[in-house]
Design an enzyme around this catalytic site. Structure first.
Site, PDB file in Angstrom:
ATOM      1  N   LYS A  46       0.905  -1.133   0.187  1.00 49.52           N
ATOM      2  CA  LYS A  46       0.190   0.045  -0.073  1.00 49.52           C
ATOM      3  C   LYS A  46       0.916   1.226  -0.141  1.00 49.52           C
ATOM      4  O   LYS A  46       0.492   2.280   0.224  1.00 49.52           O
ATOM      5  CB  LYS A  46      -1.073   0.066   1.413  1.00 49.52           C
ATOM      6  CG  LYS A  46      -1.983  -1.119   1.147  1.00 49.52           C
ATOM      7  CD  LYS A  46      -3.103  -0.709   2.163  1.00 49.52           C
ATOM      8  CE  LYS A  46      -2.865  -0.600   3.609  1.00 49.52           C
ATOM      9  NZ  LYS A  46      -3.848  -0.538   4.441  1.00 49.52           N
ATOM     10  N   LYS A  48       3.018   1.887   2.497  1.00 52.19           N
ATOM     11  CA  LYS A  48       3.065   2.654   3.616  1.00 52.19           C
ATOM     12  C   LYS A  48       4.345   1.956   4.561  1.00 52.19           C
ATOM     13  O   LYS A  48       4.419   0.595   4.508  1.00 52.19           O
ATOM     14  CB  LYS A  48       1.688   1.940   4.399  1.00 52.19           C
ATOM     15  CG  LYS A  48       1.460   2.846   5.683  1.00 52.19           C
ATOM     16  CD  LYS A  48      -0.234   2.581   6.154  1.00 52.19           C
ATOM     17  CE  LYS A  48      -0.482   3.237   7.498  1.00 52.19           C
ATOM     18  NZ  LYS A  48      -1.879   3.130   7.651  1.00 52.19           N
TER      19      LYS A  48
HETATM   20  N1  C2G Z   1      -7.550   5.759  14.448  1.00 52.65           N
HETATM   21  C1  C2G Z   1      -8.513   6.620  15.052  1.00 52.65           C
HETATM   22  N2  C2G Z   1      -8.063   7.664  15.532  1.00 52.65           N
HETATM   23  C2  C2G Z   1      -6.809   8.193  15.236  1.00 52.65           C
HETATM   24  C3  C2G Z   1      -6.015   7.200  14.467  1.00 52.65           C
HETATM   25  C4  C2G Z   1      -6.564   6.309  14.111  1.00 52.65           C
HETATM   26  O1  C2G Z   1      -9.866   6.188  15.409  1.00 52.65           O
HETATM   27  N3  C2G Z   1      -6.414   9.383  15.569  1.00 52.65           N
HETATM   28  C5  C2G Z   1      -8.185   4.304  13.863  1.00 52.65           C
HETATM   29  C6  C2G Z   1      -8.427   4.243  12.216  1.00 52.65           C
HETATM   30  O2  C2G Z   1      -9.418   5.020  11.936  1.00 52.65           O
HETATM   31  C7  C2G Z   1      -8.121   2.832  12.187  1.00 52.65           C
HETATM   32  C8  C2G Z   1      -7.407   2.275  13.564  1.00 52.65           C
HETATM   33  O3  C2G Z   1      -7.607   3.404  14.371  1.00 52.65           O
HETATM   34  O4  C2G Z   1      -9.662   2.476  12.186  1.00 52.65           O
HETATM   35  C9  C2G Z   1      -6.217   1.792  13.022  1.00 52.65           C
HETATM   36  O5  C2G Z   1      -5.695   2.937  12.358  1.00 52.65           O
HETATM   37  P1  C2G Z   1      -4.353   2.583  11.186  1.00 52.65           P
HETATM   38  O6  C2G Z   1      -3.447   1.616  12.004  1.00 52.65           O
HETATM   39  O7  C2G Z   1      -3.901   3.855  10.836  1.00 52.65           O
HETATM   40  O8  C2G Z   1      -4.952   1.553  10.083  1.00 52.65           O
HETATM   41  P2  C2G Z   1      -4.884   1.689   8.624  1.00 52.65           P
HETATM   42  O9  C2G Z   1      -3.443   1.535   8.289  1.00 52.65           O
HETATM   43  O10 C2G Z   1      -5.772   2.556   8.131  1.00 52.65           O
HETATM   44  O11 C2G Z   1      -5.337   0.125   8.295  1.00 52.65           O
HETATM   45  O12 C2G Z   1      -8.129  -3.125   6.100  1.00 52.65           O
HETATM   46  C10 C2G Z   1      -8.228  -1.812   6.815  1.00 52.65           C
HETATM   47  C11 C2G Z   1      -6.770  -1.413   7.188  1.00 52.65           C
HETATM   48  O13 C2G Z   1      -6.022  -2.698   7.838  1.00 52.65           O
HETATM   49  C12 C2G Z   1      -6.687  -0.340   8.212  1.00 52.65           C
END
Ligand code: C2G
Length: 144
Positions: A46, A48
């Site tokens: 992705k 990332k």
């Molecule tokens: N999150 C949140 N508040 C933040 C940061 C993150 O509520 N300030 C939530 C995101 O919305 C997400 C979860 O924490 O639901 C995990 O965030 P990430 O690790 O950034 O997830 P991501 O890389 O977007 O992976 O298939 C879906 C993916 O695996 C999601």
């Protein structure tokens, strides 16, 4: 306690209070919380880059008292299989996905199997922001 099973996914890099609150609220929607942790390979695909490797990120989630099951997310398309495998009732994502997820190809299949809930993100904290803040502080130290 509700017998509903809740699932959510994330990278959970540099675990912070935004992640914590998301997981706590997800848990409060049901009785059992299942959490997917994106693998390093999936993050790489992705575009990332993570600071912590997949085993460290998984271990941190596993240690949380209110998490019942942790598994790796190898592929964006495994969600329906996970939902069936664990008998999930509620699928949770942060509201940054509220517009994105309906466009994704697994959305219809997930919606057919369980409820989808988007929880509001915690403002002013993200792994990216933490990385930037650290980088800025390191640069300032070099200058001083
Ligand atoms: N999150 C949140 N508040 C933040 C940061 C993150 O509520 N300030 C939530 C995101 O919305 C997400 C979860 O924490 O639901 C995990 O965030 P990430 O690790 O950034 O997830 P991501 O890389 O977007 O992976 O298939 C879906 C993916 O695996 C999601």
């Amino acid at each position: 306690m509700s017998s509903k099973r809740v699932i959510t996914y994330g990278t959970w890099d540099l675990f912070h209070y935004g992640h914590y609150f998301l997981l706590k609220r997800a848990k409060s929607l049901g009785g059992q919380l299942y959490v997917g942790v994106s693998t390093d390979a999936m993050c790489f695909s992705k575009g990332k880059a993570t600071i912590l490797d997949e085993n460290t990120r998984r271990q941190m989630i596993k240690e949380l008292r209110f998490v019942d099951e942790v598994f790796f997310e190898y592929d964006m398309n495994q969600k329906v299989d996970d939902i069936e495998k664990y008998g999930i009732d509620i699928f949770v994502l942060g509201d940054d996905y509220a517009e994105k997820f309906p466009q994704m190809k697994e959305y219809a299949a997930v919606k057919e199997k369980c409820d989808i809930i988007y929880l509001p993100r915690t403002p002013e904290i993200s792994s990216t922001d933490l990385k930037n803040r650290l980088a800025n502080q390191m640069n300032m130290k070099k200058i001083l």
